[in-house]
Design an enzyme around this catalytic site. Structure first.
Site, PDB file in Angstrom:
ATOM      1  N   HIS A  15      -0.882 -13.418 -60.597  1.00 53.96           N
ATOM      2  CA  HIS A  15      -1.174 -14.775 -61.069  1.00 53.96           C
ATOM      3  C   HIS A  15      -0.906 -14.953 -62.563  1.00 53.96           C
ATOM      4  CE1 HIS A  15      -2.917 -15.829 -57.178  1.00 53.96           C
ATOM      5  NE2 HIS A  15      -3.361 -14.597 -57.190  1.00 53.96           N
TER       6      HIS A  15
ATOM      7  N   TYR B 140     -17.492 -15.856 -51.948  1.00 57.94           N
ATOM      8  CA  TYR B 140     -16.305 -15.445 -51.203  1.00 57.94           C
ATOM      9  C   TYR B 140     -16.465 -15.667 -49.703  1.00 57.94           C
ATOM     10  CZ  TYR B 140     -14.295 -13.596 -55.451  1.00 57.94           C
ATOM     11  OH  TYR B 140     -13.764 -13.492 -56.716  1.00 57.94           O
TER      12      TYR B 140
ATOM     13  N   HIS C  86      -8.978  -8.870 -60.774  1.00 57.32           N
ATOM     14  CA  HIS C  86     -10.370  -8.609 -61.118  1.00 57.32           C
ATOM     15  C   HIS C  86     -10.410  -7.429 -62.067  1.00 57.32           C
ATOM     16  CE1 HIS C  86     -11.409 -11.664 -58.329  1.00 57.32           C
ATOM     17  NE2 HIS C  86     -10.705 -11.071 -57.401  1.00 57.32           N
TER      18      HIS C  86
END
Length: 543
Positions: free
Chosen positions: A374, A229, A406
């Site tokens: 998403h 990340y 997540h």
């Protein structure tokens, strides 16, 4: 006694008791399909999705000169070889950077079986330095230390080895570390435990995940995308949970490449001993000058691409005992005329199912996710590739997740959004610990169904998600309840352990960070039925 004689009843009871003993009361996929379950959000567990600072001793550089750091092991194509990777020299970041010369430091591994002298020696010839460069004024460029990848060959299966890496001529060698080779490929030969984690990052949640994972003693680590990340940071080291929210006017999505070095240092105690196999996620794209992408990802890890006939680090395959793993790329062309698809066809046609009965596929964004964020954005990849995976009888699919999603989710066996006893079990483990927090909203809950126009595959430029044409959600873009293909879902951080027992049975356990180490939040035996589901079965086209 009615229809049963006493011996028949006794035999039935003994059979039931034996099955209970074998499975320990754990359900199997033969008991399914299961009624969908949603575990309520545990509000007492909020985790700690804050990145480790550069001052944390676990991410600071502790070696001197050209001593090795960020050491890792990864598998080659077969059991008799592995890759050892490490970095020597310091990275540079700023306006005036001078890349190191890879030829100035050798890459050498000395090794031998545990308990014997380390008389074997392998020297690499593909050391490299990579750059992350930006053509915009004010952005800091980066050049890495020297990255070494050395392949060890001729290894004995299922054997503990000890090794040191570095350059003995300086001298600059690492301390002694250890790794265990995979068992030979065969229908009765499997690694004891395969750990699966996605979207790991480098937060305090990450440290909890890794601690739990270590306690479960894996033989292999599968990281299904989104590694460091670093792309949540500006090049000056300023970070954010949401890059586009905090930095909406940057000319390019910047990255702070030292986060990769911090990640490599933190992970070394684990991955210098347990082989790690990585595939790319959307946070690993990291566009730079010249429209280059995935440079850090492709440079820092060793991949068995060449050994598996792939032309790219973004898709490849390998064996681990009797399991054949297919690592697919969702952020490179996946249509039927693309190199990846043609490679996949060849790989699936040529792998030996008598030697590797289990077929496991992985890629980053899931096809079967019920979370709002998403939702159905990987639909184009599903339309292109689902048929061939079904045709060749993929048993299990592991996914991480893009951007904010997540969370954990396990499907019933499914094909083309329809319950199918021969379809794969899809498992999303995009909850390793990164700083983007967790997803808790589901698309099937009132008011959460996104507009179809908001769900294209932005990175690959496709739009394939339409209203369902049949089934319980016919005429709708979302279900109005948890879909029947979704068996279990929960928002939490954690990791999974896959234990293949034999040709037909594998135990899957999902471990939440808030629980005791060996406690499983979700557990099931995944059972193959090769007689009922031959791989030559005809397939139908997707809707």
């Amino acid at each position: 006694m009615g229809l049963f004689t006493l011996p028949t009843v006794a035999l039935f009871i003994l059979l039931k008791l034996s099955l209970t003993f074998v499975h320990g009361g754990i359900p199997t996929t033969l008991d399914g399909p299961f009624k969908p379950v949603t575990v309520p959000l545990d509000k007492s567990f909020r985790g700690n999705a804050v990145d480790l600072p550069e001052t944390d001793p676990r991410v600071k550089r502790i070696v001197k000169g050209f001593e090795p750091e960020q050491i890792s092991v990864s598998l080659s194509g077969t059991h008799d070889s592995v890759w050892i990777s490490w970095i020597t020299g310091e990275f540079q970041i700023g306006d005036n950077i001078e890349p190191l010369d890879p030829k100035t430091v050798s890459g050498v591994v000395v090794y031998g079986r545990y308990g014997f002298p380390m008389t074997n020696r392998s020297t690499g010839n593909n050391s490299l330095v990579y750059n992350q460069l930006y053509q915009f004024e004010g952005l800091k460029n980066y050049t890495s230390g020297i990255i070494h990848h050395v392949r060890l060959a001729g290894l004995i299966p299922n054997t503990l080895y000890q090794y040191q890496c570095g350059d003995p001529s300086i001298p600059a060698m690492s301390s002694v570390s250890y790794f265990k080779t995979m068992p030979v490929s065969g229908p009765k030969s499997y690694p004891s435990r395969v750990a699966v984690v996605g979207d790991l990052g480098l937060t305090y949640n990450t440290t909890s995940t890794v601690d739990h994972l270590l306690a479960n003693g894996p033989d292999l680590l599968l990281l299904v995308g989104d590694v460091s990340y670093a792309d949540l940071y500006l090049t000056n080291g300023t970070g954010s949970d949401c890059y586009s929210c905090s930095f909406p006017h940057t000319p390019i999505q910047e990255t702070y490449q030292p986060r990769w070095d911090y990640w490599g240092r933190y992970m070394q105690p684990l991955v210098s001993k347990v082989p790690i196999m990585v595939l790319e996620g959307d946070h690993d794209i990291e566009q730079q000058a010249g429209n280059q992408t995935f440079v850090s990802y492709s440079s820092r890890f060793a991949f068995p691409s060449e050994e598996s006939g792939s032309s790219s680090t973004l898709f490849y395959s390998f064996n681990a005992g009797g399991i054949h793993f297919i690592m697919l790329g969702a952020y490179t062309a996946y249509n039927k005329s693309a190199d990846q698809y043609m490679w996949l066809e060849k790989d699936l046609a040529n792998f030996d199912r008598n030697l590797t009965p289990w077929l496991v596929a992985t890629w980053h964004p899931p096809w079967y996710s019920t979370y709002m964020a998403h939702y159905r954005e990987a639909e184009c990849m599903r339309v292109e590739m689902e048929d061939i995976l079904y045709k060749y009888g993929v048993d299990i699919v592991f996914n991480g997740h893009v951007s904010e999603v997540h969370a954990y989710e396990r499907s019933n066996r499914v094909y083309n959004y329809t319950l199918d006893p021969c379809g794969p079990v899809y498992i999303t483990v995009g909850d390793g610990g990164n700083r983007e927090k967790m997803a808790i909203a589901h698309a099937d809950e009132p008011g959460n169904c996104p507009e179809p126009c908001t769900t294209p595959d932005k990175l690959m430029g496709g739009f394939c998600a339409f209203n369902f044409t049949s089934g319980p959600a016919a005429g709708k873009f979302c279900w109005d309840r948890q879909p029947e293909y979704s068996a279990y879902r929960e928002s939490s951080f954690g990791h999974g352990i896959l234990e293949v027992k034999n040709e037909t049975h594998a135990l899957w356990s999902w471990h939440r960070n808030q629980d005791f180490y060996r406690y499983a939040g979700d557990q099931i035996f995944i059972v193959r039925q090769p007689d009922s589901c031959p791989v030559t079965a005809n397939v139908t086209q997707n809707n």
